[in-house]
Design an enzyme around this catalytic site. Structure first.
Site, PDB file in Angstrom:
ATOM      1  NE  ARG A 148     160.177  89.120  66.621  1.00 46.90           N
ATOM      2  CZ  ARG A 148     161.341  89.741  66.787  1.00 46.90           C
ATOM      3  NH1 ARG A 148     161.500  90.962  66.304  1.00 46.90           N
ATOM      4  NH2 ARG A 148     162.328  89.161  67.425  1.00 46.90           N
ATOM      5  CB  CYS A 154     131.611  90.464  70.859  1.00 48.11           C
ATOM      6  SG  CYS A 154     130.496  91.630  70.070  1.00 48.11           S
ATOM      7  CE  LYS A 189     131.996  91.090  65.411  1.00 52.40           C
ATOM      8  NZ  LYS A 189     130.613  91.492  65.563  1.00 52.40           N
TER       9      LYS A 189
END
Length: 403
Positions: free
Chosen positions: A238, A252, A198
C-alpha cells in the site's frame, strides 16, 4: 467544423487528432509565425509520433489561420498562468479567446475550454462574457486535457477524459466529438466538478513529489540513500513513493496546484507547503554542487556543467524548467557562469550553452544531470573521470553523487 484556438503543446495535437479522424478542423493561433510554419508543413515542436499525425491531418484537409472562424464548435486551448503573488489563476488568455470567439460564433455554438482552470473560473470569468455580448445562446463546456509532453499522441488515444457541461445533452454531444479518436472512458459531469478534478489530479501528484523531495533532504541530512529507502518502502503493498528530483517543471504540476492555494488560502495548507518544497529543489541542487566542490577541493564554477534544459526527458519543452530556475538563482547570488547543454534545445536560450555533447564534456569537470534524456543514458561511459551529481538517479557509475 471545429475551430481549435491556440496551437501550442495541447491545442495542436488535439487539432491534428480530430482532423486525422475525419473532423473538419481549422487551427487558429495569434502567432503568425506558427501559422506560416504549419501551413508550410513544419511542426513547431518535437514530439513522439506527431510527425505522422501531422501528415495524416494535412492529407485530411486540416487548415491553419490567424482568424477565428464562423462555426458552431470551438476548442480553446490557451495558457493559464497564475499570479506569483496571489497564487490565483490569471485567466486573461482564456477570456480574450472567448471574447473573440463570441464575435464570430454561430447561433447556439458550443465553446469547449480545454485549458486548465481553477474551480469556478467559468462561472466567475467566462459566463459573464456571454451576457455582456448578448450571446447567452452559446453553450460552455470544460474538457480539461490529460496529456503530457513525450507521450502526447498515445495519451490522446488512450487516456480517460472528463466533459463538464450545463446539460447532459451538450455534454453527450461533445463526448461524441472526442470519442472520434479517444479510446478511453469519457465521463460527463457538471462544469465545476470538471474544473476541480483536473486541478486535483495535478495537485495529488505535486504533493506526492514533494514528499519524495522532502524525504531526500531528510536522508541527505543523515547520509542515507533515499533511493534505497524508497525502493524498500515501495515493496509494501500500500506504499507508492515517487522519485525525488531537481524540481518540478512543465505547465501542469508546477502551476495548477497554486490555483487551489490562491482560491482557498486558509484551507490548502498541505498543498501550499508541498509547492514550496518543490520550488525549493533547484536551490537545494545548487547547494549540493557547492558542497561537492568543497569536498573535492574545487573552486571554479565555470567548470560545472548542467546537462539538460528541458523540464523532463526526451522533449523540447522548457516551461518552468528546474535548470532555468537553478541558473536564475545562481546568477542572482554569484553571477559565475555555469555551462549548459541539452540535445533537444537547438537555439541559444541561455549564456554558455553548448550544442555538442563532447565539447560540453571536454570543458567541464563536474557534470550535474538535471534531465535523463536517452542521449546521456547511451553515453554514460563518457562521464568516467568526471565528478557527477545525478539528480535523476540514472547513472550507474561508481562514486556518483545523488540528491
Amino acid at each position: 467544423m471545429v475551430n481549435v484556438i491556440g496551437l501550442g503543446y495541447i491545442g495542436l495535437p488535439t487539432a491534428l487528432m480530430l482532423a486525422s479522424h475525419g473532423i473538419r478542423v481549422v487551427g487558429t493561433d495569434y502567432n503568425e509565425k506558427v501559422i506560416e510554419a504549419l501551413r508550410s508543413g513544419h511542426l513547431t515542436f518535437k514530439e513522439k509520433g506527431i510527425d505522422r499525425l501531422f501528415e495524416k491531418a494535412r492529407e485530411c484537409g486540416i487548415m491553419f489561420d490567424i482568424s477565428y472562424q464562423n462555426t458552431d464548435t470551438y476548442i480553446i486551448s490557451v495558457p493559464t498562468p497564475y499570479d506569483k503573488f496571489s497564487k490565483k489563476i490569471d485567466a486573461k488568455f482564456v477570456v480574450s479567446a472567448v471574447t473573440e470567439t463570441l464575435k464570430v460564433a454561430k447561433e447556439n455554438a458550443i465553446i469547449v475550454i480545454e485549458s486548465t482552470i481553477s474551480p469556478g473560473t467559468i462561472e466567475k470569468s467566462i459566463r459573464p462574457l456571454l451576457r455582456q455580448a448578448g450571446r447567452e445562446d452559446v453553450q460552455l463546456v470544460h474538457a480539461p486535457e490529460r496529456i503530457i509532453p513525450g507521450n502526447m499522441v498515445e495519451e490522446l488515444y488512450h487516456n480517460n477524459r472528463t466533459i463538464g457541461a450545463d446539460s447532459m445533452e451538450t455534454g453527450e454531444q461533445i463526448k461524441r466529438l472526442y470519442a472520434s479518436f479517444c479510446l478511453g472512458e469519457i465521463v460527463v459531469t457538471d462544469i465545476q466538478s470538471a474544473e476541480m478534478t483536473k486541478v486535483v489530479e495535478n495537485t495529488y501528484r505535486a504533493v506526492n513529489i514533494a514528499f519524495a523531495n522532502e524525504l531526500a533532504k531528510i536522508c541527505r541530512h543523515d547520509n542515507l540513500d533515499v533511493y534505497e529507502i524508497i525502493r524498500i518502502c515501495n515493496m509494501h503493498p500500500r506504499v507508492n513513493i515517487l522519485q525525488p528530483g531537481p524540481g518540478v517543471g512543465g505547465h501542469c504540476i508546477s502551476v495548477d496546484p497554486w490555483f487551489l492555494v490562491g482560491d482557498y488560502p486558509s484551507l490548502a495548507k498541505v498543498i501550499d507547503e508541498s509547492m514550496k518544497t518543490n520550488d525549493a529543489m533547484p536551490a537545494f541542487v545548487l547547494h549540493r554542487i557547492y558542497d561537492i566542490m568543497k569536498e573535492k577541493g574545487m573552486n571554479d564554477l565555470s567548470r560545472v556543467g548542467l546537462y539538460g534544459l528541458t523540464y523532463k526527458e526526451n522533449v523540447d519543452d522548457m516551461r518552468e524548467s528546474p535548470t532555468l530556475q537553478l541558473l536564475e538563482s545562481q546568477e542572482k547570488h554569484l553571477g559565475y557562469p555555469l555551462k549548459v547543454y541539452d540535445p533537444f534545445i537547438i537555439e541559444n536560450v541561455v549564456d554558455h550553452q553548448y550544442h555538442d555533447l563532447d565539447s560540453f564534456l571536454n570543458d567541464t569537470d563536474i557534470i550535474v544531470i538535471m534531465v535523463g534524456h536517452d542521449e546521456i543514458l547511451h553515453n554514460i561511459r563518457k562521464l568516467v573521470g568526471k565528478v557527477v551529481l545525478d539528480t535523476r538517479n540514472i547513472c550507474c557509475l561508481e562514486g556518483v553523487y545523488h540528491l
